[in-house]
Design a protein around this motif. Structure first.
Motif, mmCIF file in Angstrom:
data_model
loop_
_atom_site.group_PDB
_atom_site.id
_atom_site.type_symbol
_atom_site.label_atom_id
_atom_site.label_comp_id
_atom_site.label_asym_id
_atom_site.label_seq_id
_atom_site.Cartn_x
_atom_site.Cartn_y
_atom_site.Cartn_z
ATOM 1 N N LEU A 171 70.678 35.786 -15.699
ATOM 2 C CA LEU A 171 71.074 36.516 -16.901
ATOM 3 C C LEU A 171 70.451 35.900 -18.151
ATOM 4 O O LEU A 171 69.963 36.611 -19.032
ATOM 5 C CB LEU A 171 72.602 36.558 -17.022
ATOM 6 N N TRP A 172 70.433 34.586 -18.233
ATOM 7 C CA TRP A 172 69.854 33.886 -19.385
ATOM 8 C C TRP A 172 68.400 34.308 -19.597
ATOM 9 O O TRP A 172 68.007 34.681 -20.707
ATOM 10 C CB TRP A 172 69.942 32.369 -19.173
ATOM 11 N N VAL A 173 67.617 34.247 -18.532
ATOM 12 C CA VAL A 173 66.194 34.571 -18.672
ATOM 13 C C VAL A 173 66.012 36.051 -18.974
ATOM 14 O O VAL A 173 65.146 36.423 -19.776
ATOM 15 C CB VAL A 173 65.394 34.145 -17.429
ATOM 16 N N LEU A 174 66.826 36.919 -18.376
ATOM 17 C CA LEU A 174 66.754 38.342 -18.710
ATOM 18 C C LEU A 174 67.032 38.574 -20.195
ATOM 19 O O LEU A 174 66.358 39.380 -20.848
ATOM 20 C CB LEU A 174 67.758 39.142 -17.876
ATOM 21 N N ILE A 191 76.494 29.617 -6.851
ATOM 22 C CA ILE A 191 76.091 30.998 -7.085
ATOM 23 C C ILE A 191 76.377 31.430 -8.515
ATOM 24 O O ILE A 191 75.587 32.161 -9.119
ATOM 25 C CB ILE A 191 76.742 31.948 -6.050
ATOM 26 N N ASP A 192 77.479 30.972 -9.082
ATOM 27 C CA ASP A 192 77.807 31.345 -10.454
ATOM 28 C C ASP A 192 76.757 30.845 -11.440
ATOM 29 O O ASP A 192 76.316 31.575 -12.341
ATOM 30 C CB ASP A 192 79.210 30.863 -10.842
ATOM 31 N N ASP A 193 76.305 29.626 -11.259
ATOM 32 C CA ASP A 193 75.286 29.052 -12.134
ATOM 33 C C ASP A 193 73.947 29.765 -11.958
ATOM 34 O O ASP A 193 73.236 30.008 -12.937
ATOM 35 C CB ASP A 193 75.147 27.557 -11.858
ATOM 36 N N GLU A 194 73.613 30.106 -10.725
ATOM 37 C CA GLU A 194 72.341 30.801 -10.470
ATOM 38 C C GLU A 194 72.352 32.199 -11.085
ATOM 39 O O GLU A 194 71.344 32.646 -11.646
ATOM 40 C CB GLU A 194 72.042 30.863 -8.973
ATOM 41 N N ILE A 195 73.483 32.906 -10.997
ATOM 42 C CA ILE A 195 73.587 34.217 -11.634
ATOM 43 C C ILE A 195 73.455 34.075 -13.147
ATOM 44 O O ILE A 195 72.759 34.864 -13.806
ATOM 45 C CB ILE A 195 74.905 34.918 -11.238
ATOM 46 N N LEU A 200 55.151 36.315 -20.308
ATOM 47 C CA LEU A 200 54.671 36.161 -18.935
ATOM 48 C C LEU A 200 55.286 34.925 -18.275
ATOM 49 O O LEU A 200 55.674 34.968 -17.098
ATOM 50 C CB LEU A 200 53.140 36.077 -18.908
ATOM 51 N N THR A 201 55.408 33.837 -19.027
ATOM 52 C CA THR A 201 56.061 32.643 -18.482
ATOM 53 C C THR A 201 57.509 32.952 -18.135
ATOM 54 O O THR A 201 57.997 32.566 -17.066
ATOM 55 C CB THR A 201 55.984 31.469 -19.472
ATOM 56 N N ASN A 202 58.204 33.667 -19.013
ATOM 57 C CA ASN A 202 59.592 34.007 -18.725
ATOM 58 C C ASN A 202 59.714 34.936 -17.528
ATOM 59 O O ASN A 202 60.684 34.851 -16.778
ATOM 60 C CB ASN A 202 60.288 34.597 -19.956
ATOM 61 N N MET A 203 58.730 35.788 -17.311
ATOM 62 C CA MET A 203 58.756 36.620 -16.104
ATOM 63 C C MET A 203 58.639 35.740 -14.868
ATOM 64 O O MET A 203 59.342 35.950 -13.870
ATOM 65 C CB MET A 203 57.620 37.647 -16.155
ATOM 66 N N ALA A 204 57.783 34.734 -14.933
ATOM 67 C CA ALA A 204 57.654 33.803 -13.810
ATOM 68 C C ALA A 204 58.943 33.001 -13.625
ATOM 69 O O ALA A 204 59.390 32.789 -12.491
ATOM 70 C CB ALA A 204 56.463 32.870 -14.029
ATOM 71 N N VAL A 205 59.553 32.579 -14.727
ATOM 72 C CA VAL A 205 60.813 31.832 -14.652
ATOM 73 C C VAL A 205 61.909 32.716 -14.055
ATOM 74 O O VAL A 205 62.711 32.261 -13.243
ATOM 75 C CB VAL A 205 61.220 31.292 -16.043
ATOM 76 N N GLU A 244 64.150 31.950 -10.819
ATOM 77 C CA GLU A 244 65.619 31.934 -10.839
ATOM 78 C C GLU A 244 66.203 32.907 -9.817
ATOM 79 O O GLU A 244 67.203 32.604 -9.171
ATOM 80 C CB GLU A 244 66.148 32.239 -12.243
ATOM 81 N N VAL A 245 65.594 34.072 -9.661
ATOM 82 C CA VAL A 245 66.057 35.026 -8.644
ATOM 83 C C VAL A 245 65.878 34.413 -7.257
ATOM 84 O O VAL A 245 66.733 34.573 -6.381
ATOM 85 C CB VAL A 245 65.326 36.378 -8.772
ATOM 86 N N GLY A 246 64.793 33.668 -7.053
ATOM 87 C CA GLY A 246 64.578 32.977 -5.780
ATOM 88 C C GLY A 246 65.658 31.940 -5.513
ATOM 89 O O GLY A 246 66.123 31.787 -4.372
#
Length: 112
Positions: A67-70, A59-63, A25-30, A34-36
């Motif tokens: 991906l990391w959290v996914l 943008i590269d770092d945000e993408i 659940l925490t990772n879903m919030a993270v 990150e998408v924000g």
């Protein structure tokens, strides 16, 4: 690097440096956070907003953060991303193999 290798590298990093995975659940919030952050950069780079002082086009770092959290979520829920992606691509191909080609809205911008 394959998706499987990326999943393995994330898992190794978490075990070596991260102590443990955050809860699902925490990772879903993270992930939402990150998408924000990605959306913020996109709205400034491609939308009508401008970068504030001190903000940068990363943008590269945000993408990569998304991906990391996914990959973290996939690891902790037992999802093989390579297999899941292959199944998803097959599903989309069967379902949408003519849908987008026949969509006149996609051809209105001279990008045929």
């Amino acid at each position: 690097m394959t998706l499987e290798e990326a999943q393995q590298q994330v898992d190794c990093w978490i075990k070596k440096y991260g102590v443990r995975y955050f809860s699902e659940l925490t990772n879903m919030a993270v992930l939402t956070e990150e998408v924000g952050e990605l959306a913020r950069v996109m709205s400034r780079k491609y939308g009508d907003q401008s970068f504030k002082e001190g903000e940068k086009d990363n943008i590269d770092d945000e993408i990569a953060d998304v991906l990391w959290v996914l990959l973290c979520i996939a690891n902790q829920t037992g999802v093989n991303v390579t297999e899941a992606f292959a199944r998803n691509l097959e599903k989309k191909t069967k379902r949408d193999n003519t849908r987008h080609i026949n969509n006149p809205k996609l051809h209105d911008h001279g990008e045929e």
